[in-house]
Design a protein around this motif. Structure first.
Motif, PDB file in Angstrom:
ATOM      1  N   ASN A  11      89.507  26.819 -96.432  1.00 16.51           N
ATOM      2  CA  ASN A  11      90.181  25.573 -96.086  1.00 16.51           C
ATOM      3  C   ASN A  11      89.993  25.228 -94.612  1.00 16.51           C
ATOM      4  N   ASP A  12      89.858  26.268 -93.765  1.00 22.55           N
ATOM      5  CA  ASP A  12      89.728  26.037 -92.336  1.00 22.55           C
ATOM      6  C   ASP A  12      88.303  26.317 -91.864  1.00 22.55           C
ATOM      7  N   SER A  13      87.325  26.083 -92.739  1.00 21.57           N
ATOM      8  CA  SER A  13      85.940  26.292 -92.360  1.00 21.57           C
ATOM      9  C   SER A  13      85.621  25.426 -91.148  1.00 21.57           C
ATOM     10  N   PRO A  14      84.713  25.899 -90.271  1.00 22.61           N
ATOM     11  CA  PRO A  14      84.500  25.200 -89.008  1.00 22.61           C
ATOM     12  C   PRO A  14      83.994  23.795 -89.216  1.00 22.61           C
ATOM     13  N   SER A  15      84.632  22.839 -88.516  1.00 20.99           N
ATOM     14  CA  SER A  15      84.176  21.460 -88.560  1.00 20.99           C
ATOM     15  C   SER A  15      83.184  21.192 -87.443  1.00 20.99           C
ATOM     16  N   ILE A  16      82.989  22.181 -86.567  1.00 23.34           N
ATOM     17  CA  ILE A  16      82.056  22.048 -85.457  1.00 23.34           C
ATOM     18  C   ILE A  16      80.720  22.627 -85.883  1.00 23.34           C
ATOM     19  N   PRO A  17      79.632  21.853 -85.836  1.00 24.02           N
ATOM     20  CA  PRO A  17      78.319  22.376 -86.238  1.00 24.02           C
ATOM     21  C   PRO A  17      77.910  23.570 -85.379  1.00 24.02           C
ATOM     22  N   THR A  18      77.112  24.463 -85.985  1.00 27.99           N
ATOM     23  CA  THR A  18      76.646  25.626 -85.244  1.00 27.99           C
ATOM     24  C   THR A  18      75.885  25.220 -83.997  1.00 27.99           C
ATOM     25  N   THR A  19      75.157  24.093 -84.066  1.00 24.18           N
ATOM     26  CA  THR A  19      74.428  23.631 -82.882  1.00 24.18           C
ATOM     27  C   THR A  19      75.379  23.345 -81.731  1.00 24.18           C
ATOM     28  N   ASP A  20      76.571  22.804 -82.033  1.00 27.10           N
ATOM     29  CA  ASP A  20      77.554  22.555 -80.981  1.00 27.10           C
ATOM     30  C   ASP A  20      78.119  23.862 -80.428  1.00 27.10           C
ATOM     31  N   LEU A  21      78.315  24.844 -81.306  1.00 28.14           N
ATOM     32  CA  LEU A  21      78.786  26.145 -80.849  1.00 28.14           C
ATOM     33  C   LEU A  21      77.794  26.752 -79.869  1.00 28.14           C
ATOM     34  N   VAL A  22      76.521  26.662 -80.190  1.00 30.91           N
ATOM     35  CA  VAL A  22      75.488  27.206 -79.310  1.00 30.91           C
ATOM     36  C   VAL A  22      75.489  26.459 -77.974  1.00 30.91           C
ATOM     37  N   THR A  23      75.693  25.141 -78.028  1.00 30.02           N
ATOM     38  CA  THR A  23      75.739  24.358 -76.796  1.00 30.02           C
ATOM     39  C   THR A  23      76.906  24.797 -75.916  1.00 30.02           C
ATOM     40  N   VAL A  24      78.068  25.019 -76.509  1.00 27.28           N
ATOM     41  CA  VAL A  24      79.218  25.498 -75.736  1.00 27.28           C
ATOM     42  C   VAL A  24      78.911  26.869 -75.143  1.00 27.28           C
ATOM     43  N   SER A  25      78.314  27.754 -75.953  1.00 29.61           N
ATOM     44  CA  SER A  25      77.975  29.090 -75.467  1.00 29.61           C
ATOM     45  C   SER A  25      76.997  29.022 -74.298  1.00 29.61           C
ATOM     46  N   ARG A  26      76.012  28.139 -74.388  1.00 30.14           N
ATOM     47  CA  ARG A  26      75.063  27.965 -73.291  1.00 30.14           C
ATOM     48  C   ARG A  26      75.760  27.390 -72.064  1.00 30.14           C
ATOM     49  N   ALA A  27      76.677  26.446 -72.276  1.00 30.94           N
ATOM     50  CA  ALA A  27      77.387  25.846 -71.154  1.00 30.94           C
ATOM     51  C   ALA A  27      78.265  26.864 -70.432  1.00 30.94           C
ATOM     52  N   VAL A  28      78.842  27.806 -71.184  1.00 32.39           N
ATOM     53  CA  VAL A  28      79.620  28.878 -70.565  1.00 32.39           C
ATOM     54  C   VAL A  28      78.752  29.649 -69.581  1.00 32.39           C
ATOM     55  N   ALA A  29      77.522  29.974 -70.003  1.00 37.92           N
ATOM     56  CA  ALA A  29      76.608  30.700 -69.107  1.00 37.92           C
ATOM     57  C   ALA A  29      76.241  29.849 -67.904  1.00 37.92           C
ATOM     58  N   ASP A  30      75.988  28.551 -68.121  1.00 39.77           N
ATOM     59  CA  ASP A  30      75.662  27.661 -67.005  1.00 39.77           C
ATOM     60  C   ASP A  30      76.814  27.578 -66.016  1.00 39.77           C
ATOM     61  N   LEU A  31      78.029  27.465 -66.539  1.00 44.37           N
ATOM     62  CA  LEU A  31      79.193  27.349 -65.663  1.00 44.37           C
ATOM     63  C   LEU A  31      79.353  28.605 -64.800  1.00 44.37           C
ATOM     64  N   ARG A  32      79.139  29.763 -65.384  1.00 48.03           N
ATOM     65  CA  ARG A  32      79.268  31.019 -64.638  1.00 48.03           C
ATOM     66  C   ARG A  32      78.225  31.118 -63.526  1.00 48.03           C
ATOM     67  N   ARG A  33      77.085  30.448 -63.702  1.00 41.88           N
ATOM     68  CA  ARG A  33      76.037  30.465 -62.684  1.00 41.88           C
ATOM     69  C   ARG A  33      76.240  29.384 -61.615  1.00 41.88           C
ATOM     70  N   GLY A  34      77.282  28.581 -61.746  1.00 40.14           N
ATOM     71  CA  GLY A  34      77.507  27.517 -60.785  1.00 40.14           C
ATOM     72  C   GLY A  34      76.679  26.281 -61.057  1.00 40.14           C
ATOM     73  N   GLU A  35      76.237  26.115 -62.312  1.00 43.69           N
ATOM     74  CA  GLU A  35      75.453  24.952 -62.689  1.00 43.69           C
ATOM     75  C   GLU A  35      76.373  23.784 -63.078  1.00 43.69           C
ATOM     76  N   ILE A  36      75.815  22.599 -63.078  1.00 41.98           N
ATOM     77  CA  ILE A  36      76.534  21.408 -63.534  1.00 41.98           C
ATOM     78  C   ILE A  36      76.423  21.300 -65.048  1.00 41.98           C
ATOM     79  N   VAL A  37      77.533  20.983 -65.706  1.00 40.12           N
ATOM     80  CA  VAL A  37      77.515  20.608 -67.114  1.00 40.12           C
ATOM     81  C   VAL A  37      78.204  19.248 -67.235  1.00 40.12           C
ATOM     82  N   LEU A  38      77.885  18.555 -68.300  1.00 37.94           N
ATOM     83  CA  LEU A  38      78.439  17.225 -68.545  1.00 37.94           C
ATOM     84  C   LEU A  38      79.398  17.296 -69.724  1.00 37.94           C
ATOM     85  N   VAL A  39      80.606  16.786 -69.548  1.00 38.10           N
ATOM     86  CA  VAL A  39      81.626  16.833 -70.597  1.00 38.10           C
ATOM     87  C   VAL A  39      82.076  15.414 -70.910  1.00 38.10           C
ATOM     88  N   GLN A  40      82.134  15.115 -72.203  1.00 34.73           N
ATOM     89  CA  GLN A  40      82.517  13.773 -72.646  1.00 34.73           C
ATOM     90  C   GLN A  40      83.775  13.861 -73.508  1.00 34.73           C
TER      91      GLN A  40
END
Length: 385
Positions: A11-40
């Motif tokens: 019933n609570d299966s993820p509504s967020i596509p796996t591609t979005d999960l990967v994007t968040v995971s990549r953004a976490v790494a970018d943020l830790r490196r002091g990189e800019i990310v864009l959030v909408q």
């Protein structure tokens, strides 16, 4: 009747596509490196975007890049926890976070912003400027900083739709939706899959197997330590144990984590019925090891363990329990006897469809260094000692 784990997970299966999960995971790494990310983010059907750098790893080059993006009407802002703003002398509303915008961008630089964000530093005064409420996109950016286990403080500039497209093309920056960030932990937990297992004889439980589970986005693995062969047709004896480098590995006396872990292994082995320890990668009640050390420094100044987390800008407890429920579901267990003193763990498991048939007390004596810590958990967190 409590919903089964399998039904709850469906019933609570993820509504967020796996591609979005990967994007968040990549953004976490970018943020830790002091990189800019864009959030909408979206509010009342209108999109609002920001370019973001985490305050903790902010370099002067990164700040200069943000300033180059900003316009005359929109200087960079630093988004801070309410408690930090109050310590800086600002009587703000009860919003969890608030943004400070310097009146003159020449008055601030990366080092100054880092000082403003650091709750362990006492500042004499702030530059001239104004305070404002945060946007939905900035709130999501704070959530992203927490996922990165950084201080929850970010430096942002608003950007237009045209700027967003240009930044993506020219600088190859990641774009994240606020919903994807805010729903990441639950959605990622729903994708956990077993990736490895091996027999690992333990000092107090020689018949033990360690099973590793990893989410599809490649995030951190959680572990199940299965002792003996617990039956699946009756409640299984388990402990949810959040990793604790200081207590589990180097024998810190500031907490009771080490004795709880080793005691759970011993108790399950002695039960004769087997059981499971779910070792969750949620150090410091979900704030990460570095922030936990910062919290320790605040505790040395007189804060208790809960207030120290909140002084850093975190909730008193940031842990989530879907990973535990998902691992149990995949191993075929729907009902448990839970070794814990923490009523929130019962609620957390039950919220994801696990039947907690019994709470099994799990207490250990204080050691001369952790009396205040244990008393705080009893008096303020409701632990059942």
């Amino acid at each position: 009747m409590t919903q089964s784990i399998a039904a709850k997970a469906q019933n609570d299966s993820p509504s967020i596509p796996t591609t979005d999960l990967v994007t968040v995971s990549r953004a976490v790494a970018d943020l830790r490196r002091g990189e800019i990310v864009l959030v909408q983010g979206h509010m009342d059907g209108v999109a609002h975007s920001v370019a973001v750098i985490a305050a903790e790893p902010l370099s002067q080059n990164g700040f200069d890049r943000l300033c180059a993006i900003s316009t005359e009407n929109d200087s960079p802002a630093i988004v801070l926890p309410r408690v930090r703003a109050k310590s800086l002398g600002v009587a703000c509303k009860e919003d969890a976070f608030i943004a400070f915008v310097s009146g003159n961008v020449d008055d601030i630089d990366a080092a100054r912003l880092g000082e403003i964000a650091n709750p362990l530093l006492d500042l004499d005064q702030l530059p001239d400027g104004d305070w404002r409420s945060v946007t939905m996109a900035e709130s999501a950016a704070i959530r992203l900083a927490k996922l990165a286990r950084l201080l929850p403080a970010v430096v942002t500039v608003p950007i237009t739709a045209d700027q967003l497209e240009n930044l993506v093309r020219a600088q190859n920056l990641l774009v994240l939706q606020s919903d994807s960030i805010n729903g990441y932990e639950d959605a990622s937990a729903a994708t956990l899959r077993e990736v490895s297992q091996a027999r690992v004889p333990l000092e107090d439980a020689e018949n033990a197997t360690v099973i590793a589970f990893r989410p599809e986005d490649g995030g951190q693995e959680h572990l199940a330590i299965v002792i003996d062969e617990p039956a699946k047709d009756q409640p299984v004896l388990i402990r949810l144990h959040s990793e604790c480098f200081t207590g589990d590995l180097i024998g810190s006396l500031r907490c009771d984590c080490g004795p709880q872990l080793r005691g759970a292994i011993s108790e399950i082995a002695k039960s004769g019925q087997g059981g499971i320890i779910l070792y969750l990668r949620q150090e410091g009640r979900g704030i990460g090891l570095v922030n936990k050390l910062r919290a320790y420094a605040l505790q040395d100044r007189g804060f208790d363990t809960l207030d120290a987390n909140e002084e850093l800008g975190f909730d008193a407890d940031e842990r989530v329990y879907r990973p535990a429920a998902e691992m149990l579901r995949q191993m075929g267990f729907e009902s448990v006897r839970l070794l814990t003193n923490n009523p929130e763990k019962l609620k957390g498991l039950e919220s994801w469809g696990v039947t907690v048939a019994e709470r099994v007390p799990h207490t250990f004596p204080s050691n001369g260094h952790n009396e205040f810590y244990l008393q705080t958990k009893k008096d303020r967190a409701g632990h059942l000692f």
